[in-house]
Scaffold this motif. Structure first.
Motif, mmCIF file in Angstrom:
data_model
loop_
_atom_site.group_PDB
_atom_site.id
_atom_site.type_symbol
_atom_site.label_atom_id
_atom_site.label_comp_id
_atom_site.label_asym_id
_atom_site.label_seq_id
_atom_site.Cartn_x
_atom_site.Cartn_y
_atom_site.Cartn_z
ATOM 1 N N GLY A 101 0.821 -1.202 0.000
ATOM 2 C CA GLY A 101 0.000 0.000 0.000
ATOM 3 C C GLY A 101 0.856 1.253 0.000
ATOM 4 N N ALA A 102 0.230 2.378 0.346
ATOM 5 C CA ALA A 102 0.925 3.659 0.368
ATOM 6 C C ALA A 102 0.732 4.340 1.721
ATOM 7 C CB ALA A 102 0.404 4.560 -0.742
ATOM 8 N N LEU A 103 1.789 4.988 2.176
ATOM 9 C CA LEU A 103 1.782 5.757 3.409
ATOM 10 C C LEU A 103 1.662 7.225 3.019
ATOM 11 C CD1 LEU A 103 2.205 5.760 6.521
ATOM 12 C CD2 LEU A 103 4.660 5.954 6.050
ATOM 13 N N ILE A 104 0.640 7.899 3.527
ATOM 14 C CA ILE A 104 0.369 9.287 3.148
ATOM 15 C C ILE A 104 0.447 10.169 4.389
ATOM 16 C CG2 ILE A 104 -1.270 10.893 2.106
ATOM 17 C CD1 ILE A 104 -2.531 8.410 0.708
ATOM 18 N N ASP A 105 1.298 11.176 4.318
ATOM 19 C CA ASP A 105 1.455 12.159 5.384
ATOM 20 C C ASP A 105 0.550 13.343 5.064
ATOM 21 O OD1 ASP A 105 2.355 14.070 7.230
ATOM 22 O OD2 ASP A 105 4.440 13.461 7.023
ATOM 23 N N VAL A 106 -0.447 13.619 5.909
ATOM 24 C CA VAL A 106 -1.395 14.696 5.642
ATOM 25 C C VAL A 106 -1.062 15.976 6.415
ATOM 26 C CG1 VAL A 106 -3.253 13.127 4.981
ATOM 27 C CG2 VAL A 106 -3.085 13.891 7.361
ATOM 28 N N ARG A 107 0.153 16.033 6.983
ATOM 29 C CA ARG A 107 0.570 17.245 7.690
ATOM 30 C C ARG A 107 0.937 18.345 6.699
ATOM 31 N NH1 ARG A 107 5.465 15.612 11.029
ATOM 32 N NH2 ARG A 107 5.836 14.321 9.192
ATOM 33 N N GLU A 108 1.058 19.549 7.227
ATOM 34 C CA GLU A 108 1.460 20.697 6.412
ATOM 35 C C GLU A 108 2.966 20.639 6.139
ATOM 36 O OE1 GLU A 108 -0.591 22.981 5.020
ATOM 37 O OE2 GLU A 108 -2.158 21.664 5.808
ATOM 38 N N PRO A 109 3.404 21.170 5.007
ATOM 39 C CA PRO A 109 4.835 21.128 4.666
ATOM 40 C C PRO A 109 5.739 21.701 5.756
ATOM 41 C CG PRO A 109 3.581 21.814 2.764
ATOM 42 C CD PRO A 109 2.615 21.744 3.923
ATOM 43 N N SER A 110 5.298 22.716 6.464
ATOM 44 C CA SER A 110 6.127 23.324 7.507
ATOM 45 C C SER A 110 6.425 22.357 8.657
ATOM 46 C CB SER A 110 5.451 24.579 8.055
ATOM 47 O OG SER A 110 4.194 24.250 8.619
ATOM 48 N N GLU A 111 5.604 21.327 8.819
ATOM 49 C CA GLU A 111 5.815 20.356 9.888
ATOM 50 C C GLU A 111 6.823 19.272 9.512
ATOM 51 O OE1 GLU A 111 1.931 19.249 12.043
ATOM 52 O OE2 GLU A 111 1.283 19.937 10.057
ATOM 53 N N LEU A 112 7.042 19.074 8.241
ATOM 54 C CA LEU A 112 7.852 17.955 7.773
ATOM 55 C C LEU A 112 9.332 18.090 8.114
ATOM 56 C CD1 LEU A 112 6.208 17.434 4.280
ATOM 57 C CD2 LEU A 112 5.629 16.340 6.450
ATOM 58 N N ALA A 113 9.855 19.292 8.101
ATOM 59 C CA ALA A 113 11.287 19.483 8.355
ATOM 60 C C ALA A 113 11.669 19.051 9.770
ATOM 61 C CB ALA A 113 11.661 20.939 8.131
ATOM 62 N N ASP A 114 10.797 19.322 10.730
ATOM 63 C CA ASP A 114 11.093 18.979 12.122
ATOM 64 C C ASP A 114 10.894 17.502 12.431
ATOM 65 O OD1 ASP A 114 11.696 21.617 12.712
ATOM 66 O OD2 ASP A 114 9.653 22.078 13.354
ATOM 67 N N SER A 115 10.037 16.850 11.696
ATOM 68 C CA SER A 115 9.736 15.448 12.009
ATOM 69 C C SER A 115 9.399 14.668 10.741
ATOM 70 C CB SER A 115 8.589 15.361 13.019
ATOM 71 O OG SER A 115 7.486 16.119 12.557
ATOM 72 N N PRO A 116 10.391 14.443 9.880
ATOM 73 C CA PRO A 116 10.142 13.714 8.633
ATOM 74 C C PRO A 116 9.836 12.236 8.882
ATOM 75 C CG PRO A 116 12.483 14.070 8.928
ATOM 76 C CD PRO A 116 11.792 14.799 10.045
ATOM 77 N N VAL A 117 9.074 11.673 7.958
ATOM 78 C CA VAL A 117 8.778 10.240 7.976
ATOM 79 C C VAL A 117 9.148 9.710 6.602
ATOM 80 C CG1 VAL A 117 6.998 8.477 8.206
ATOM 81 C CG2 VAL A 117 6.920 10.514 9.663
ATOM 82 N N SER A 118 10.155 8.831 6.581
ATOM 83 C CA SER A 118 10.612 8.316 5.296
ATOM 84 C C SER A 118 9.530 7.450 4.663
ATOM 85 C CB SER A 118 11.911 7.527 5.466
ATOM 86 O OG SER A 118 11.703 6.423 6.316
ATOM 87 N N SER A 119 9.536 7.416 3.385
ATOM 88 C CA SER A 119 8.633 6.629 2.538
ATOM 89 C C SER A 119 7.194 7.117 2.528
ATOM 90 C CB SER A 119 8.686 5.131 2.895
ATOM 91 O OG SER A 119 8.072 4.872 4.145
ATOM 92 N N SER A 120 6.920 8.288 3.091
ATOM 93 C CA SER A 120 5.571 8.851 3.030
ATOM 94 C C SER A 120 5.401 9.697 1.783
ATOM 95 C CB SER A 120 5.307 9.774 4.227
ATOM 96 O OG SER A 120 5.095 9.092 5.404
ATOM 97 N N PHE A 121 4.224 9.608 1.178
ATOM 98 C CA PHE A 121 3.809 10.586 0.188
ATOM 99 C C PHE A 121 3.275 11.761 0.992
ATOM 100 C CE2 PHE A 121 3.331 6.623 -2.135
ATOM 101 C CZ PHE A 121 3.833 6.943 -3.380
ATOM 102 N N THR A 122 3.630 12.968 0.627
ATOM 103 C CA THR A 122 3.123 14.130 1.341
ATOM 104 C C THR A 122 1.980 14.746 0.559
ATOM 105 O OG1 THR A 122 5.294 14.564 2.286
ATOM 106 C CG2 THR A 122 3.712 16.385 2.302
#
Length: 116
Positions: free
Chosen positions: A33-54
């Motif tokens: 399947g696919a892992l989808i990160d629904v957070r805002e782009p500004s949140e990604l730098a502080d807490s990235p999750v590898s292999s997520s589609f943003t």
């Protein structure tokens, strides 16, 4: 009548599937399947999750159809706490996706499961 987040979450369908980060990791290894990160782009730098589609929740309906053409593909949505993931999962189901799960773990547990 205005509704609080707690009231909105309480009204989500009981059929909305929720999983922990560990469960999602195990299932994704098997079902591709696919892992989808629904957070805002500004949140990604502080807490990235590898292999997520943003795909931020605010543009989910506009972007998901381009990215995920198969309505039966297993989709696992996550955010920082599980709140936006559950609301986004409901959106995806309303769009016609049939195999949607919301990860209800916090971001640290999600990072521990996926950033290895």
């Amino acid at each position: 009548m205005l509704k609080s987040i707690q009231e909105r979450l309480a009204q989500l369908p009981e059929s909305l599937r929720t999983v922990t980060a560990t469960e999602a990791k195990q299932e994704l290894a098997e079902n591709k399947g696919a892992l989808i990160d629904v957070r805002e782009p500004s949140e990604l730098a502080d807490s990235p999750v590898s292999s997520s589609f943003t795909i931020p929740r605010g543009v989910l309906e506009m972007k998901a159809l381009d990215q995920f053409k198969n309505p039966d593909k297993p989709l696992y949505l996550h955010c920082a706490t599980g709140v936006r993931a559950r609301l986004a999962a409901e959106q995806m189901i309303n769009m016609g996706y049939t195999n949607v799960s919301a990860i209800v773990s916090d971001i640290k547990d999600i990072q521990d499961a996926f950033n290895q």
